[in-house]
Scaffold this motif. Structure first.
Motif, PDB file in Angstrom:
ATOM      1  N   SER A  14     -12.950   6.268  -5.061  1.00 25.75           N
ATOM      2  CA  SER A  14     -11.613   6.273  -4.495  1.00 25.75           C
ATOM      3  C   SER A  14     -10.736   7.312  -5.198  1.00 25.75           C
ATOM      4  N   ARG A  42      -5.576  -8.344  -3.139  1.00 24.55           N
ATOM      5  CA  ARG A  42      -5.454  -6.995  -3.681  1.00 24.55           C
ATOM      6  C   ARG A  42      -3.993  -6.647  -3.882  1.00 24.55           C
ATOM      7  N   GLY A  43      -3.174  -7.096  -2.911  1.00 27.37           N
ATOM      8  CA  GLY A  43      -1.739  -6.866  -3.011  1.00 27.37           C
ATOM      9  C   GLY A  43      -1.191  -7.488  -4.287  1.00 27.37           C
ATOM     10  N   ASP A  96       0.836  -1.204   0.000  1.00 30.65           N
ATOM     11  CA  ASP A  96       0.000   0.000   0.000  1.00 30.65           C
ATOM     12  C   ASP A  96       0.875   1.260   0.000  1.00 30.65           C
ATOM     13  N   ASP A 114       1.826   1.683  -3.440  1.00 32.59           N
ATOM     14  CA  ASP A 114       0.637   2.102  -4.172  1.00 32.59           C
ATOM     15  C   ASP A 114       0.452   3.618  -4.073  1.00 32.59           C
ATOM     16  N   ASN A 148      -2.291  -5.620  -7.229  1.00 34.80           N
ATOM     17  CA  ASN A 148      -1.537  -4.368  -7.361  1.00 34.80           C
ATOM     18  C   ASN A 148      -0.205  -4.614  -8.071  1.00 34.80           C
ATOM     19  N   THR A 165      -9.193   0.029   3.338  1.00 34.32           N
ATOM     20  CA  THR A 165      -9.921  -0.925   2.502  1.00 34.32           C
ATOM     21  C   THR A 165     -11.377  -0.991   2.940  1.00 34.32           C
ATOM     22  N   LYS A 206      -8.867   2.026  -0.643  1.00 35.71           N
ATOM     23  CA  LYS A 206      -7.804   1.328  -1.361  1.00 35.71           C
ATOM     24  C   LYS A 206      -8.443   0.224  -2.209  1.00 35.71           C
ATOM     25  N   PRO A 207      -7.916  -0.256  -3.287  1.00 35.54           N
ATOM     26  CA  PRO A 207      -6.711   0.309  -3.921  1.00 35.54           C
ATOM     27  C   PRO A 207      -7.047   1.532  -4.777  1.00 35.54           C
ATOM     28  N   LYS A 212      -7.461   2.728  -7.711  1.00 35.67           N
ATOM     29  CA  LYS A 212      -7.596   2.246  -9.075  1.00 35.67           C
ATOM     30  C   LYS A 212      -8.618   3.076  -9.836  1.00 35.67           C
TER      31      LYS A 212
END
Lengths: 141, 495
Positions: free
Chosen positions: A125, B291-292, A16, A19, B295, A95, A116-117, A119
């Motif tokens: 988000s 999700r990781g 994260d 990210d 990603n 999340t 998150k994520p 995107k």
């Protein structure tokens, strides 16, 4: 004027962290990112006892809700009691899509709630993230 | 005391009372019989004694007649009466109780009679007969006759006899009167006792019946209340019954049952909560690493897809596909676990409007027409679960349709206090052996690579309907299509 925006990211997950950094890199802003792994570590940085790269307070705090030791809400509640910290813009980065969490965050006076994520497929988000970037740009100018 | 014992004891008591009444009446009947026999005997005795007296007078007159007239006719009268009296005396002796006053009177009578016959009558007759022969004898007779009959000795015997008989018959009459009096009294007593005992029986019977009826019914009412409370989900109600009888035992059994039921329900509730929590944690915590991975794959694609061999890019796309599937499964688990957890909200639902909304959620499929019956009904019920059922069923009908052209029909009919909704397609159909299986979570009849499917949709539909006690039916013919039909409430109430 090329002012650098100071961001404190409180997030325990490495992915994260990457990210967030990638999302910030895509925006045309200059920033300095300091990462704390939990609320306690963040408080230490804000108190200036840790290695201080900010020279003072950060412009923005990005905080995860679900963390070990001091979690996001506990951290929020804590800084709202400290005069020097209570006006820093805080964005939640989580999340959790839970309604209760969103309401609780709003009641604690956060500036935005980013899920998150980060995107393109999840518009809410991205909207929240862009709001944060706009705020940074405003501070830069 | 046990109820069966109480009932047995009460009926035994009543039976005993009735038996006593019957016995007393029987005894009384015997008494009446005995009295009747005694009366008859007494009548015979009096008749005999009267006859004896008449006979004796005949004897006296016979003797005197002969003495005066010398007619043998008088001797015959005398003889037959004497003979008859002997017989009467013998008979009386058997009729009168031994060692009684009557018996001693009878003995006196016999003595007097014998005395009269032997000491007066017979010697006189003898003398009279011999007087016919000689004068000396005639003189002897005359002197005897004089001493016997004129001096009063013979008269005295007669009087004594009369007195004796008077005493004899008086005794009989007194005896009869006394017996009658006793009989009347005992009849009266028997009557009173019978009435009292019968009344007691009736009162006791009524009391026992009332007591038992009240005793049983109050407990049964109590237990019915308790059973109702249990049915309403209150397992803490306990019938407070410390008795030893069968109903108390039943009450305690019901108590025990309620306790066990309550415990089991509590365990079930806890387990359901745990399961929900588990499902939530599992799906939530599994989402994060997924999700990781997603990603990282995205970053590789964004930053390095040009540097990588095409094969690697292909594999990366496969990884993303699997991640998507895993996410869908986790989402399915969460949705399934969430069913029935929401608060019940009843509202007016126009099924026409609801189905328009359903179509927004379902991706369209070219060539497949969705034909919805015009003027679907308006309900008062829960909106979200109904929306979910329609979405999943219509969604499946479109998703699994295997032909280039097709129709999915949605229609309804009345079914008592419910509606029955139909979703009919002319798609692949489902073989009968799978009709049960398709409603089980994570079961899917198609290869997952062919149609992305989690196998949660129908299990959610089934769970929603099962929770409400509603039925779902499937009729299908492979190759021709399927018809899913389910019930839904017209007007629902808050419980």
């Amino acid at each position: 004027m090329n002012r650098v925006v100071k961001i404190l990211l409180i997030e325990d997950d490495t992915l994260d962290q990457i990210d967030v950094r990638r999302a910030l890199d895509k925006k045309s802003i200059l920033y300095r990112l300091k990462i704390a792994k939990n609320g306690e570590e963040a408080l230490a940085i804000l108190a200036g006892t840790g290695d201080d790269i900010f020279n003072g307070n950060p412009d923005i705090i990005l905080i995860d809700l679900n963390m070990p030791k001091l979690n996001g809400f506990e951290f929020l509640a804590r800084i709202k009691t400290i005069d020097t910290l209570k006006d820093i813009k805080v964005f939640i980065l989580t999340t959790s899509d839970d309604k209760d969490d969103k309401e609780r965050a709003a009641s604690l006076g956060v500036s935005g709630y980013i899920t998150k994520p980060l995107k393109l497929e999840s518009p809410s988000s991205i909207d929240a993230f862009n709001l944060m970037i706009d705020l940074m740009n405003m501070q830069i100018m | 005391m046990k109820i069966t014992h109480a009932i047995l004891l009460s009926f035994s008591t009543i039976l005993l009372l009735f038996s006593i009444t019957t016995y007393i009446n029987f005894r009384q009947a015997e008494l009446v019989n005995t009295n009747a026999r005694n009366f008859e005997r007494s009548s015979i005795i009096i008749r005999h004694s009267n006859r004896f007296q008449r006979n004796f007078l005949s004897m006296v007159s016979g003797l005197r007649g002969y003495m005066l007239t010398n007619e043998t006719f008088f001797i015959q009268t005398y003889d037959s009466s004497t003979h008859d009296n002997q017989r009467i005396l013998a008979e009386l002796k058997t009729l009168v109780a031994t060692d009684s006053t009557q018996q001693s009177i009878l003995r006196d009578v016999k003595k007097l009679n014998d005395h009269w016959v032997n000491d007066f009558a017979n010697p006189l007759l003898k003398a009279k007969k011999s007087g016919e022969v000689s004068d000396s004898s005639k003189f002897a007779f005359t002197s005897l006759y004089r001493t016997s009959l004129t001096e009063g000795a013979e008269k005295k015997i007669q009087q004594s006899l009369q007195a004796k008989f008077f005493e004899f018959t008086k005794y009989e009459y007194d005896y009869r009167e006394l017996q009658n009096k006793l009989l009347t009294t005992s009849t009266q007593n028997t009557k009173s006792i019978s009435i009292i005992l019968t009344a007691l029986c009736i009162i006791a019977g009524i009391c026992i019946a009332l007591f038992i009826a009240h005793y049983i019914s109050s407990r049964i009412i109590n237990m019915t209340k308790m059973a109702n409370a249990i049915a309403e989900g209150d397992y803490t109600v306990l019938a407070n019954d410390k008795g030893e009888n069968e109903l108390s035992q039943l009450a305690r059994t019901v108590n025990n049952m309620a306790k066990i039921l309550g415990n089991n329900i509590a365990v079930l509730k806890r387990q359901r909560d745990e399961l929900d929590q588990f499902a939530h944690i599992v799906s939530h915590d599994l989402k994060a690493p997924l999700r990781g991975i997603d990603n990282v794959v995205t970053w590789i694609e964004e930053d390095h897809s040009f540097d990588l061999p095409p094969k690697v890019n292909e594999y990366l796309a496969l990884i993303k596909g699997r991640i998507k599937r895993a996410e869908n499964l986790l989402h399915g688990i969460l949705s399934y676990a969430r069913i029935g957890r929401e608060d019940k909200i009843l509202e007016v639902i126009d099924v026409n409007e609801l189905l328009k909304e359903v179509q927004e959620y379902i991706p369209k499929k070219t060539g497949i027409e969705l034909r919805i019956q015009s003027s679907m009904p308006v309900l008062f019920s829960e909106r979200v679960p109904l929306l979910q059922v329609f979405t999943n069923l219509i969604g499946n009908a479109l998703k699994y349709h295997d032909k280039g052209l097709g129709v999915v029909k949605v229609y309804y009919r009345q079914a008592g206090d419910k509606y029955e909704f139909f979703i009919e397609d002319d798609g692949p159909g489902i073989e009968t052996i799978y009709h049960e299986k398709i409603f089980v979570i994570f079961q899917t009849l198609q290869e997952r690579d062919h149609v992305e499917s989690t196998g949660v949709g129908l299990s959610i539909v089934k769970k929603i309907l099962d929770d409400r006690g509603l039925k779902i039916k499937l009729t299908s013919e492979p190759g021709k299509g399927s018809v899913f039909s389910f019930e839904w409430f017209k007007i629902e109430n808050y419980e």
